[in-house]
Design a protein around this motif. Structure first.
Motif, PDB file in Angstrom:
ATOM      1  N   ALA A 111       0.834  -1.204   0.000  1.00 42.91           N
ATOM      2  CA  ALA A 111       0.000   0.000   0.000  1.00 42.91           C
ATOM      3  C   ALA A 111       0.868   1.252   0.000  1.00 42.91           C
ATOM      4  O   ALA A 111       0.580   2.216  -0.718  1.00 42.91           O
ATOM      5  CB  ALA A 111      -0.940  -0.004   1.201  1.00 42.91           C
ATOM      6  N   MET A 112       1.921   1.227   0.804  1.00 46.72           N
ATOM      7  CA  MET A 112       2.808   2.393   0.855  1.00 46.72           C
ATOM      8  C   MET A 112       3.464   2.649  -0.498  1.00 46.72           C
ATOM      9  O   MET A 112       3.542   3.789  -0.953  1.00 46.72           O
ATOM     10  CB  MET A 112       3.850   2.210   1.944  1.00 46.72           C
ATOM     11  CG  MET A 112       3.257   2.290   3.338  1.00 46.72           C
ATOM     12  SD  MET A 112       4.461   2.028   4.641  1.00 46.72           S
ATOM     13  CE  MET A 112       5.627   3.317   4.337  1.00 46.72           C
ATOM     14  N   LYS A 113       3.924   1.597  -1.144  1.00 45.27           N
ATOM     15  CA  LYS A 113       4.557   1.745  -2.459  1.00 45.27           C
ATOM     16  C   LYS A 113       3.550   2.305  -3.461  1.00 45.27           C
ATOM     17  O   LYS A 113       3.864   3.215  -4.227  1.00 45.27           O
ATOM     18  CB  LYS A 113       5.111   0.408  -2.944  1.00 45.27           C
ATOM     19  CG  LYS A 113       5.826   0.499  -4.260  1.00 45.27           C
ATOM     20  CD  LYS A 113       6.397  -0.838  -4.674  1.00 45.27           C
ATOM     21  CE  LYS A 113       7.106  -0.692  -6.019  1.00 45.27           C
ATOM     22  NZ  LYS A 113       7.587  -1.971  -6.512  1.00 45.27           N
ATOM     23  N   ALA A 114       2.333   1.769  -3.455  1.00 46.53           N
ATOM     24  CA  ALA A 114       1.300   2.232  -4.381  1.00 46.53           C
ATOM     25  C   ALA A 114       0.938   3.695  -4.146  1.00 46.53           C
ATOM     26  O   ALA A 114       0.566   4.408  -5.077  1.00 46.53           O
ATOM     27  CB  ALA A 114       0.061   1.357  -4.265  1.00 46.53           C
ATOM     28  N   ALA A 115       1.057   4.151  -2.899  1.00 44.85           N
ATOM     29  CA  ALA A 115       0.746   5.542  -2.556  1.00 44.85           C
ATOM     30  C   ALA A 115       1.960   6.457  -2.688  1.00 44.85           C
ATOM     31  O   ALA A 115       1.858   7.662  -2.463  1.00 44.85           O
ATOM     32  CB  ALA A 115       0.194   5.621  -1.144  1.00 44.85           C
ATOM     33  N   GLY A 116       3.115   5.881  -3.009  1.00 45.68           N
ATOM     34  CA  GLY A 116       4.331   6.691  -3.134  1.00 45.68           C
ATOM     35  C   GLY A 116       4.907   7.129  -1.809  1.00 45.68           C
ATOM     36  O   GLY A 116       5.560   8.159  -1.709  1.00 45.68           O
ATOM     37  N   LEU A 117       4.693   6.336  -0.783  1.00 49.37           N
ATOM     38  CA  LEU A 117       5.178   6.668   0.557  1.00 49.37           C
ATOM     39  C   LEU A 117       6.403   5.839   0.902  1.00 49.37           C
ATOM     40  O   LEU A 117       6.539   4.707   0.453  1.00 49.37           O
ATOM     41  CB  LEU A 117       4.094   6.413   1.602  1.00 49.37           C
ATOM     42  CG  LEU A 117       2.808   7.202   1.448  1.00 49.37           C
ATOM     43  CD1 LEU A 117       1.774   6.726   2.445  1.00 49.37           C
ATOM     44  CD2 LEU A 117       3.070   8.684   1.624  1.00 49.37           C
ATOM     45  N   ASP A 118       7.253   6.414   1.740  1.00 44.58           N
ATOM     46  CA  ASP A 118       8.447   5.719   2.194  1.00 44.58           C
ATOM     47  C   ASP A 118       8.800   6.219   3.595  1.00 44.58           C
ATOM     48  O   ASP A 118       9.367   7.293   3.738  1.00 44.58           O
ATOM     49  CB  ASP A 118       9.603   5.972   1.223  1.00 44.58           C
ATOM     50  CG  ASP A 118      10.848   5.198   1.606  1.00 44.58           C
ATOM     51  OD1 ASP A 118      10.726   4.164   2.299  1.00 44.58           O
ATOM     52  OD2 ASP A 118      11.954   5.635   1.234  1.00 44.58           O
ATOM     53  N   PHE A 119       8.386   5.480   4.620  1.00 39.89           N
ATOM     54  CA  PHE A 119       8.730   5.836   5.991  1.00 39.89           C
ATOM     55  C   PHE A 119       8.704   4.588   6.858  1.00 39.89           C
ATOM     56  O   PHE A 119       8.078   3.593   6.518  1.00 39.89           O
ATOM     57  CB  PHE A 119       7.783   6.901   6.561  1.00 39.89           C
ATOM     58  CG  PHE A 119       6.336   6.480   6.656  1.00 39.89           C
ATOM     59  CD1 PHE A 119       5.878   5.716   7.717  1.00 39.89           C
ATOM     60  CD2 PHE A 119       5.425   6.871   5.684  1.00 39.89           C
ATOM     61  CE1 PHE A 119       4.550   5.334   7.811  1.00 39.89           C
ATOM     62  CE2 PHE A 119       4.091   6.501   5.770  1.00 39.89           C
ATOM     63  CZ  PHE A 119       3.653   5.736   6.822  1.00 39.89           C
ATOM     64  N   ALA A 120       9.418   4.655   7.974  1.00 37.09           N
ATOM     65  CA  ALA A 120       9.388   3.561   8.946  1.00 37.09           C
ATOM     66  C   ALA A 120       8.299   3.844   9.978  1.00 37.09           C
ATOM     67  O   ALA A 120       7.449   3.010  10.256  1.00 37.09           O
ATOM     68  CB  ALA A 120      10.739   3.397   9.617  1.00 37.09           C
TER      69      ALA A 120
END
Length: 189
Positions: A111-120
């Motif tokens: 989901a994060m990849k699809a939304a363009g997100l990158d965080f821990a």
């Protein structure tokens, strides 16, 4: 912020279905102070960039859970309002995911990849490839064209549905075959 989108979309639909914004003023919300308290607590937990403080991770997490409890209590207090029950159910689903994952809402890597997100870890969210209750975590990504959204959960969808029903009911919108506003009681006699 993303939960405002269903409300913003429901308002013009409600007006097209004969609803009136003036009817919203007739709505008698219980525990209104709980909404304001929850917002204030969240600002303390996750201050805007221009505010002169930061809040430690464990304190922010605890404050966020308290604010969520305030919102859930407000939803339950207003359960007599059509749609509020659905909002409360969605919040309970989210809270189950949060509590079973250490006080943060997990987001799946897909989901994060699809939304363009990158965080821990970001505010109340944590990236997690193997969360508890995986069907309840942030596992869906909003399309790029949707403003103010990123990843969302089943609970968020239920909250959005409840918000739309609440707006339609509060404005008195008329859906064929579905009375959204309770009929006035007829005097007996």
């Amino acid at each position: 912020m993303a939960q405002l989108l269903p409300i913003a979309l429901a308002l013009p639909v409600a007006l097209l279905l004969g609803g009136r914004l003036g009817r919203v003023a007739e709505l008698r919300l219980r525990g209104l102070w709980l909404f304001f308290l929850a917002f204030g607590i969240q600002v303390v937990a996750f201050p805007f960039a221009f505010l002169p403080w930061t809040t430690g991770e464990s304190t922010a997490k605890a404050l966020w859970l308290v604010s969520y409890g305030c919102l859930l209590a407000a939803a339950v207090a207003n359960r007599r309002i059509l749609g509020a029950q659905v909002v409360a159910l969605g919040m309970a689903l989210n809270l189950a995911a949060i509590l079973s994952n250490g006080g943060r809402m997990p987001a799946t890597p897909e989901a994060m990849k699809a939304a363009g997100l990158d965080f821990a870890v970001k505010h109340n969210s944590v990236a997690s490839a193997d969360p508890s209750l995986p069907w309840l975590v942030d596992r869906f990504a909003a399309p790029d064209w949707v403003p103010l959204t990123n990843v969302f959960s089943v609970g968020d969808l239920v909250i959005a549905l409840g918000s739309v029903v609440l707006v339609l009911a509060a404005t008195g919108a008329r859906l064929p075959g579905l009375p959204l506003r309770p009929r006035a009681e007829q005097p007996s006699g």
